[in-house]
Write an enzyme that holds these catalytic residues in place. Structure first.
Site, short mmCIF file in Angstrom:
data_model
loop_
_atom_site.label_atom_id
_atom_site.label_comp_id
_atom_site.label_asym_id
_atom_site.label_seq_id
_atom_site.Cartn_x
_atom_site.Cartn_y
_atom_site.Cartn_z
N PRO A 11 0.82 -1.20 0.00
CA PRO A 11 0.00 0.00 0.00
C PRO A 11 0.86 1.26 0.00
O PRO A 11 1.87 1.34 0.69
CB PRO A 11 -0.80 -0.12 1.30
CG PRO A 11 -0.79 -1.57 1.64
CD PRO A 11 0.52 -2.09 1.13
N GLU A 12 0.46 2.22 -0.82
CA GLU A 12 1.17 3.49 -0.88
C GLU A 12 0.36 4.53 -0.11
O GLU A 12 -0.65 4.21 0.53
CB GLU A 12 1.38 3.90 -2.34
CG GLU A 12 2.15 2.84 -3.12
CD GLU A 12 2.40 3.22 -4.57
OE1 GLU A 12 2.46 4.42 -4.88
OE2 GLU A 12 2.52 2.29 -5.41
#
Length: 297
Positions: free
Chosen positions: A2-3
Site C-alpha cells: 500500500p502506498e
C-alpha cells in the site's frame, strides 16, 4: 505494498470508527507479523484512543495514558504503529464477527456513544508490522529520517529541489526514497512522472526548474484524487469496509503496457514498460521523451 493513498484511506476509516473509543480487549496472534509483538502492547487495554493519524506509510494509534511503563519511566504516551506490508488489510467490523486464520491483530473498542466495534488486521503473508512506540514516535526508526509528506505544507518546490540536488539517481528511484519524499510507491511515481512529462530515467539532478515546478504541482492533486477514489486495488487493498478501491480505473500509465496513451492521437504513443531497480516502470516514450536533459532542451 500500500502506498500513501491506500494507507490514508485505511487511516480515515479507523479514525472515523474508533477515535475517542476505549480499548476493551485485544488479541495478538502467536507469531507476530514481520516482527514479534511487544508483550507490553496488552497493557494498552482500558486506554482511550485519543488520535488516529498517518505518518508516511504507517497508521498511528495514539493512546492517551502514559502506561505501559518503560525502563526510562513515563513518557508522553504510547502509540501503535501499524504497517500493512504487502498484503495486509485493516477491517472495521463488529465484535461478534468470525475470525480467520490470517487475522493476526484484533482490537475491540467500547465506543464513546455506546456499543462496541472491532478492528481486525488481516495479513496472509505477515509482511506487515504492529509496533509499540513511546511518543514522540518521530524519534524512532524509520520515522527519524523521513522526507516531506506530499499532503503536508512541508512538501514545497524548494524541498523537492533540495532532494534532487546533486543526485544522479533516476528521478523515479529518488521519488521512491522515503528520505526524499514519503508515501510514494511504484504506482503513483509512474503516474506523477507521466503527468509531469518527465522520463523516469532522467537523473534527478538534471531536472530543470520548470520540470521541478511541474512535478511538485502534480503530486498532491494526484494523491488526493486517489484517496477520494479509495486508492488502487491491484490485488489485496481494500478499505476498512472491505470495499476495493477504484483509482486503478483511472491509471494513465501504470499497468497499461501496450495500450495507447490516454492523451490520444498523433503524436502520442503507446505505453511501454521497462525495469528500474527491479521494479516495472510504465511510461509513454512520446510524452516522456528520453534524453532531452542530455541535449539541454
Amino acid at each position: 505494498m500500500p502506498e500513501l493513498p491506500e494507507v490514508e484511506v485505511a487511516m480515515k476509516g479507523i479514525k472515523a470508527a474508533f477515535e475517542g473509543a476505549t480499548l476493551a480487549q485485544l488479541q495478538l496472534g502467536p507469531y507476530g507479523l514481520r516482527r514479534p509483538f511487544d508483550p507490553r502492547t496488552r497493557q494498552l487495554r482500558g486506554q482511550r484512543l485519543g488520535r488516529v493519524r498517518r505518518l508516511a506509510k504507517y497508521i498511528l494509534l495514539d493512546f492517551e495514558d502514559p502506561q505501559p511503563k518503560s525502563p526510562g519511566g513515563e513518557g508522553a504516551g504510547w502509540s501503535l504503529a501499524l504497517h500493512l506490508g504487502m498484503s495486509g488489510r485493516a477491517l472495521v467490523t463488529t465484535t461478534d464477527s468470525a475470525l480467520g486464520r490470517h487475522d493476526h491483530v484484533v482490537l475491540d473498542f467500547t465506543l464513546p456513544q455506546g456499543g462496541q466495534g472491532r478492528l481486525v488486521v488481516t495479513d496472509p503473508r505477515r509482511f506487515g508490522a504492529l509496533d509499540l512506540l513511546q511518543r514522540p514516535v518521530e524519534g524512532h526508526p524509520p520515522f527519524n529520517a523521513l522526507g516531506p509528506d506530499p499532503l503536508e505544507p512541508g512538501f514545497t518546490k524548494a524541498a523537492l529541489a533540495v532532494a534532487c540536488k546533486g543526485r544522479r539517481a533516476p528521478i523515479k528511484n529518488l521519488l521512491l526514497d522515503q528520505k526524499a519524499v514519503v508515501g510514494l510507491g511504484n504506482i503513483y511515481v509512474c503516474e506523477a512522472l507521466f503527468r509531469a512529462a518527465i522520463h523516469p530515467a532522467q537523473p534527478a539532478c538534471t531536472l530543470r526548474p520548470s520540470q521541478l515546478a511541474k512535478l511538485h504541482a502534480v503530486i498532491p492533486p494526484l494523491l488526493r484524487q486517489a484517496v477520494a477514489a479509495g486508492g488502487s486495488t491491484l490485488r489485496d487493498h481494500a478499505g476498512t469496509d472491505g470495499r476495493p478501491g477504484a483509482f486503478q480505473q483511472l491509471h494513465q500509465v501504470y499497468g497499461r503496457e501496450g495500450q495507447p496513451c490516454v492523451l490520444g492521437g498523433a503524436p502520442h504513443g503507446t505505453i511501454k514498460r521497462m525495469v528500474q531497480a527491479g521494479r516495472s516502470t510504465f511510461h509513454c516514450p512520446t510524452c516522456q521523451p528520453p534524453g532531452t536533459w542530455e541535449a539541454g532542451t
